[in-house]
Design an enzyme around this catalytic site. Sequence first.
Site, PDB file in Angstrom:
ATOM      1  N   CYS A 154      -0.196  39.744  14.238  1.00 30.55           N
ATOM      2  CA  CYS A 154       0.305  38.390  14.510  1.00 30.55           C
ATOM      3  C   CYS A 154      -0.476  37.344  13.721  1.00 30.55           C
ATOM      4  O   CYS A 154       0.098  36.407  13.163  1.00 30.55           O
ATOM      5  CB  CYS A 154       0.187  38.056  15.996  1.00 30.55           C
ATOM      6  SG  CYS A 154       0.966  39.236  17.110  1.00 30.55           S
ATOM      7  N   ASP A 155      -1.803  37.485  13.683  1.00 30.44           N
ATOM      8  CA  ASP A 155      -2.662  36.406  13.182  1.00 30.44           C
ATOM      9  C   ASP A 155      -3.475  36.760  11.941  1.00 30.44           C
ATOM     10  O   ASP A 155      -4.174  35.904  11.404  1.00 30.44           O
ATOM     11  CB  ASP A 155      -3.634  35.975  14.292  1.00 30.44           C
ATOM     12  CG  ASP A 155      -2.902  35.487  15.531  1.00 30.44           C
ATOM     13  OD1 ASP A 155      -1.830  34.877  15.364  1.00 30.44           O
ATOM     14  OD2 ASP A 155      -3.391  35.708  16.649  1.00 30.44           O
TER      15      ASP A 155
ATOM     16  N   CYS B 247      -4.237  40.189  18.455  1.00 32.01           N
ATOM     17  CA  CYS B 247      -3.175  40.822  17.664  1.00 32.01           C
ATOM     18  C   CYS B 247      -3.392  40.561  16.183  1.00 32.01           C
ATOM     19  O   CYS B 247      -3.184  39.438  15.710  1.00 32.01           O
ATOM     20  CB  CYS B 247      -1.813  40.292  18.115  1.00 32.01           C
ATOM     21  SG  CYS B 247      -0.425  40.942  17.164  1.00 32.01           S
TER      22      CYS B 247
END
Length: 219
Positions: free
Chosen positions: A47-48, A44
């Site tokens: 997300c990261d 993701c």
Amino acid sequence: PGWQIVTEDKTYTALSVIIAAGASPKRLNVPGEDKFRGRGVSYCATCDGALFKNKEVVVVGGGDTALEETLFLTRFAKKVTVIHRRNALRGTKILQERAFSNKNIEFAWDSVVAEIVGAGKVTGVKIKNVKTNAIADRLCDGIFVFVGYTPNTAFLKGLLPIDESGYIISDDNCLTSKAGIFAVGDCRKKILRQVVTACGEGATAAFNCQRFLETRITH
């Protein structure tokens, strides 16, 4: 009347069920993937991605999701290398044009990841050319995998109609072919899989579930 839901330790009964089982990202199943998950291996970018500011990362995949996430990663990473097993991308033309015109994106064609290496965290990958079988080492700080998703619907086989990829088939009201069973989110067959669509489907299913129950209770 109704349905039974059997879990590992309990059995529930309900007049209606909303299935929101989601989908799991497909894995590369190569050495190092499990070891460095959460330590450089990610599925993701939103997300990261911010964790890789001014670093070099690798993206695996060639479809729309891979290209969208690649373009997003260029907001943070100083260099993104896309590894694709073919010599042409599968993503839509506009996404390809954006990727090709971005000076921070490079491509490794006809290639797959053979191994993810590191010491405590990801430090590089071994890339295999699918035509020559030659192995090359590439330094990177992280690897993002976007090679598709597998819906978490194995427990439904034989109960509900699902497509060839395992996604639940339902109508515009999120109702499946079985009375009182609704499907929402990434486990459902649809065009766009995003949080906003899943939330909308959840609201739709909840509303129609209420109407279904009111009808049943009234009669």
